[in-house]
Enzyme design. Sequence first.
Site, PDB file in Angstrom:
ATOM      1  N   ARG A 162      -7.428  27.986  15.717  1.00 41.62           N
ATOM      2  CA  ARG A 162      -8.112  27.367  16.843  1.00 41.62           C
ATOM      3  C   ARG A 162      -9.170  28.351  17.335  1.00 41.62           C
ATOM      4  O   ARG A 162      -9.028  29.563  17.165  1.00 41.62           O
ATOM      5  CB  ARG A 162      -7.133  27.053  17.976  1.00 41.62           C
ATOM      6  CG  ARG A 162      -6.004  26.099  17.582  1.00 41.62           C
ATOM      7  CD  ARG A 162      -5.040  25.898  18.740  1.00 41.62           C
ATOM      8  NE  ARG A 162      -3.981  24.932  18.406  1.00 41.62           N
ATOM      9  CZ  ARG A 162      -2.810  25.252  17.892  1.00 41.62           C
ATOM     10  NH1 ARG A 162      -2.515  26.524  17.645  1.00 41.62           N
ATOM     11  NH2 ARG A 162      -1.910  24.318  17.617  1.00 41.62           N
ATOM     12  N   HIS A 253     -13.847  23.209  15.846  1.00 46.28           N
ATOM     13  CA  HIS A 253     -12.492  22.708  15.617  1.00 46.28           C
ATOM     14  C   HIS A 253     -12.413  21.900  14.327  1.00 46.28           C
ATOM     15  O   HIS A 253     -11.356  21.814  13.697  1.00 46.28           O
ATOM     16  CB  HIS A 253     -12.029  21.850  16.795  1.00 46.28           C
ATOM     17  CG  HIS A 253     -10.558  21.536  16.762  1.00 46.28           C
ATOM     18  ND1 HIS A 253      -9.591  22.516  16.830  1.00 46.28           N
ATOM     19  CD2 HIS A 253      -9.881  20.362  16.645  1.00 46.28           C
ATOM     20  CE1 HIS A 253      -8.390  21.967  16.767  1.00 46.28           C
ATOM     21  NE2 HIS A 253      -8.546  20.658  16.646  1.00 46.28           N
ATOM     22  N   ARG A 256     -11.100  23.865  11.415  1.00 49.48           N
ATOM     23  CA  ARG A 256      -9.626  23.947  11.320  1.00 49.48           C
ATOM     24  C   ARG A 256      -9.093  22.694  10.640  1.00 49.48           C
ATOM     25  O   ARG A 256      -8.204  22.765   9.783  1.00 49.48           O
ATOM     26  CB  ARG A 256      -9.050  24.100  12.729  1.00 49.48           C
ATOM     27  CG  ARG A 256      -7.526  23.989  12.845  1.00 49.48           C
ATOM     28  CD  ARG A 256      -7.139  24.305  14.281  1.00 49.48           C
ATOM     29  NE  ARG A 256      -5.829  23.803  14.637  1.00 49.48           N
ATOM     30  CZ  ARG A 256      -4.689  24.434  14.425  1.00 49.48           C
ATOM     31  NH1 ARG A 256      -4.699  25.595  13.807  1.00 49.48           N
ATOM     32  NH2 ARG A 256      -3.539  23.921  14.814  1.00 49.48           N
ATOM     33  N   HIS A 279       1.729  23.699  13.991  1.00 50.70           N
ATOM     34  CA  HIS A 279       2.103  22.420  14.586  1.00 50.70           C
ATOM     35  C   HIS A 279       3.609  22.350  14.783  1.00 50.70           C
ATOM     36  O   HIS A 279       4.369  22.701  13.893  1.00 50.70           O
ATOM     37  CB  HIS A 279       1.679  21.251  13.680  1.00 50.70           C
ATOM     38  CG  HIS A 279       0.197  21.032  13.656  1.00 50.70           C
ATOM     39  ND1 HIS A 279      -0.446  20.405  12.609  1.00 50.70           N
ATOM     40  CD2 HIS A 279      -0.771  21.370  14.550  1.00 50.70           C
ATOM     41  CE1 HIS A 279      -1.744  20.349  12.870  1.00 50.70           C
ATOM     42  NE2 HIS A 279      -1.966  20.928  14.028  1.00 50.70           N
ATOM     43  N   TYR A 288      -3.900  15.307  10.646  1.00 49.37           N
ATOM     44  CA  TYR A 288      -5.039  16.164  10.341  1.00 49.37           C
ATOM     45  C   TYR A 288      -5.521  16.003   8.907  1.00 49.37           C
ATOM     46  O   TYR A 288      -6.430  16.698   8.480  1.00 49.37           O
ATOM     47  CB  TYR A 288      -4.671  17.640  10.573  1.00 49.37           C
ATOM     48  CG  TYR A 288      -5.015  18.146  11.941  1.00 49.37           C
ATOM     49  CD1 TYR A 288      -6.062  19.041  12.127  1.00 49.37           C
ATOM     50  CD2 TYR A 288      -4.308  17.725  13.053  1.00 49.37           C
ATOM     51  CE1 TYR A 288      -6.385  19.496  13.380  1.00 49.37           C
ATOM     52  CE2 TYR A 288      -4.620  18.187  14.317  1.00 49.37           C
ATOM     53  CZ  TYR A 288      -5.652  19.073  14.474  1.00 49.37           C
ATOM     54  OH  TYR A 288      -5.980  19.526  15.728  1.00 49.37           O
TER      55      TYR A 288
END
Length: 308
Positions: A162, A253, A256, A279, A288
């Site tokens: 992040r 972001h 990522r 996570h 994701y």
Amino acid sequence: MSLEISPGARDALSAWVDHMRALDGAADNTLTAYARDVTTFLAFQAGHRGGPMGLTQIGAIRTPDMRAWMADQRLRGTGPRSVARHLSAVKSFIRWLSEREGFDPTAVLSTRAPKFRKPLPRPVSQGAAKDLIATVGLQSETPWIAARDVAVVTVLYGCGLRISESLGLTGGDAPLADVLRIRGKGGKERIVPVLPAARDAVNRYVAACPFDLEIDGPLFRGARGGPLNGRIVAGVMARARMQLGLPSSATPHALRHSFATHLLEAGGDLRSIQELLGHASLSTTQAYTAVDQVHLMETYARAHPHGR
């Protein structure tokens, strides 16, 4: 519409809109949308119940009637966000009307809106990610700042961090080891492998940085030596993506997100990617991923052999 909604109900709807305008000072466009949402709801109920909707009929709306309306919304292809907005307007009107007319609004007010996920940033391709990193280095004429920007973006993509985690690295983390111990959301720690490209980019930045990088101080510095602000990184990325013709979704972001997607495309295990991203839930990691459904399910089956 006159056959579907009684004059008394129309007057009540008009009075509610006036109440909303006086109470909240809502914009006319917003009030028009609210009135349209409620009118459409009442028109459906008239057809569903087989007669015009007056104040008595509105007060008699029950849970099965609400379920029928929600089902109709889904059949029409109305998105979850739109259904939630429609339901919010309906609840507001029914709550106000129930206080005025003295009926029980529980059936309407207890109806839950459909869940929806906040849209995730779209991943960029591997080629676009490499182009972004290279172009980011061209955004500053100051060599050490250009090296810093390349280092930050390389760490974001190469380690799946992040932006807050990347900017949270300290001088004591340089030179980067083979793995980083990252403290993410909720104070949860995870171990992240460091790619040689990320290590090399950070080394080049450290060698060029004019400031002393104390062990406990921030690794990435702003132009005056203070901690680097995430908005600076976002701005550099914005200029680079404009030069490359990439969409506005190519944000820090998104790198990522790209990290996770590219690992999965290469056959990475969902559980391993979950750990790398930090996570708490595997379902978050699945969200994701932007690969095709067949590949996703094959990978999921490998991660859960007992579920086959």
